[in-house]
Every structure is written in C-alpha cells, then in structure tokens.
Design a protein around this motif. Structure first.
Motif, PDB file in Angstrom:
ATOM      1  N   TYR A   1      -6.308  -2.409   3.756  1.00  0.00           N
ATOM      2  CA  TYR A   1      -6.666  -1.229   3.535  1.00  0.00           C
ATOM      3  C   TYR A   1      -8.056  -0.750   4.048  1.00  0.00           C
TER       4      TYR A   1
ATOM      5  N   ARG B   1      -4.956   6.132   5.425  1.00  0.00           N
ATOM      6  CA  ARG B   1      -5.037   6.265   4.173  1.00  0.00           C
ATOM      7  C   ARG B   1      -4.666   7.469   3.234  1.00  0.00           C
TER       8      ARG B   1
ATOM      9  N   LEU C   1       0.716  -1.263  -0.234  1.00  0.00           N
ATOM     10  CA  LEU C   1       0.094  -0.003   0.018  1.00  0.00           C
ATOM     11  C   LEU C   1       0.741   1.162   0.078  1.00  0.00           C
TER      12      LEU C   1
ATOM     13  N   LEU D   1      -0.903   4.894   1.191  1.00  0.00           N
ATOM     14  CA  LEU D   1      -0.858   4.859   2.495  1.00  0.00           C
ATOM     15  C   LEU D   1       0.243   5.886   2.828  1.00  0.00           C
TER      16      LEU D   1
END
Length: 255
Positions: free
Chosen positions: A86, A67, A51, A57
């Motif tokens: 996520y 996020r 991510l 991220l």
C-alpha cells in the motif's frame, strides 16, 4: 569418472537447496503462502487482493491499481507486507512494477527470511551456494559432452536432473510438502469432499472490511494463482511491465 563427479555435485546442491537445517511448524500469513506458492509475484498479488477486498484499492485503466479514498486501518489490522505494498502505491501503478519498489522489495526480503527460518525455502546463502554448485555441474557436463569423452547419455541425464533440481530449488522439501498439503486441503474444502485431517493447515486471517474470516491458505493460494474459486479475486493483470522480486513459482510439484 566425470559422471561420478557431476553426480556428487548434484547431491551437494540438492542438500543445500532442498534440505533445510531444521523445519519449524509455523502459522503462515496469506502473503507468506502466496510467496511460497508463486514467489514475489504471488505475495504481491495476495497483498493486492487483501487491499482490494478491504476497499483500499481500486483497479484503473489498463489494469493499473490506485489507492481508494478509504482511510488506512490501524497497523494491527494489516500485516506488514500488505502495508508495504500500500505504501508503494503512490499513484496509479502496474502490479508488475511493484516488486521492484523499495518498501515492497524490503517486505519481500522479510517474507523470504521468515520462510527460510521456518525451513520452507532455502536461505540466501544456501540458494546462492546450491545454484552455484548446480551451474558448475552443468558447465562441466557440457564441457565433457563437447569433448566427446564418452558417457553422453549419462551426462545428458545429469544435465536434465540439474534443470529439474534448479526448478525445485525455489522451495525445500518441507516447503513443497506443506504447499501440496495446503492445496489438497483447499481443494477438499471448496469441493465439499470430507477432510480426513481435522487439523487446519494454516491459521485464519481476517480480511479488514469484511465480517467473515478468510482462511489464510485459501486467500494465499487463490490470490497468488489468479484463480476464482469460492473467493472473488480480481484480475489485476499488468505483470508485463516490471517484475522481479522472486519471480513465479514452479507449481509445487515433486514431493
């Protein structure tokens, strides 16, 4: 007689924990290699790395993660466990708390089930049964030691063997061998040492947001170990708050 009984219990436990019904040849995803290497934390660390490298991220104050504003790619671009991690990052979260969250917990169970089906880790029943037998062997040995029934050195050796077997039981023999091969191939690749085995140890996974393919073994091993060798892996930290989800691996030695 007691030593023979305890030895028999250890043999049964070893068969349950280290010898799967049948090992299968599978191409592992990065998070599955992370799980094989370091358990639940390894899988989560690998997912966070995927991510992060996809700019999905951001690392915030005191190693919390959050996020980013970048839209989530389509389902085909992220493996299911990465999407689960996520999904469970609603606000700033500490990595150590993620394994206990619902979507991540279900994802970890799915990873473990697939690895067990491939014969790389013991399944839930075999793990429970094998460790129960191990515990019974240790209790019996301690009882006999407390009773001073003789054969003290032999009983202590059997207890030590049970402890070693408990640590090795996070993976089957096939799992230990595969992990050792992945580590060896990874070391050769990044050290520039020629590889005698032309067959790749794992498939190649594309990290979303980057144009170059990243080897699944390299990503899974490096991210789950928290090392920085060839691939930039952020230091997420934050494992002291929460945890669970499989714990850490034992380093993969033994086979």
């Amino acid at each position: 007689m007691d030593a023979l009984l305890i030895t028999a219990l250890l043999v049964v436990a070893a068969a349950l924990l280290l010898l799967p019904p049948a090992a299968k040849s599978v191409d592992l995803l990065p998070t599955e290699i992370g799980y094989l290497n370091r358990g639940g934390r390894g899988a989560v660390a690998t997912a966070l790395t995927v991510l992060y490298t996809a700019d999905l991220l951001e690392i915030r104050y005191r190693s919390t993660v959050e996020r980013s504003d970048k839209p989530l790619p389509s389902r085909s671009e992220l493996e299911p466990f990465v999407r689960a991690v996520y999904t469970d990052i609603h606000v700033q979260a500490r990595p150590g708390a993620l394994p206990s969250r619902p979507a991540v917990r279900r994802g970890l169970a799915a990873l473990a089930a697939r690895l067990a089906d491939a014969g790389l880790v013991p399944g839930r029943f075999r793990l429970l049964a094998g460790r129960t037998v191990l515990a019974a062997a240790v209790v019996l040995a301690i009882v006999r030691l407390a009773a001073r029934s003789g054969a003290g050195e032999a009983l202590l050796a059997l207890i030590a063997g049970a402890v070693v077997l408990w640590r090795l039981s996070r993976r089957t023999i096939a799992g230990h061998r595969l992990l050792r091969r992945l580590r060896r191939d990874y070391t050769r690749r990044w050290s520039g040492t020629p590889d005698d085995d032309p067959a790749p140890a794992a498939g190649v996974a594309l990290v979303p947001g980057h144009g170059a393919p990243v080897d699944a073994a390299a990503l899974g091993l490096v991210a789950s170990l928290g090392a920085v060798i060839g691939i930039h892996v952020p230091d997420f930290g934050g494992w002291d708050n929460g945890g669970g989800g499989g714990g850490d691996g034992d380093g993969g030695g033994g086979f």
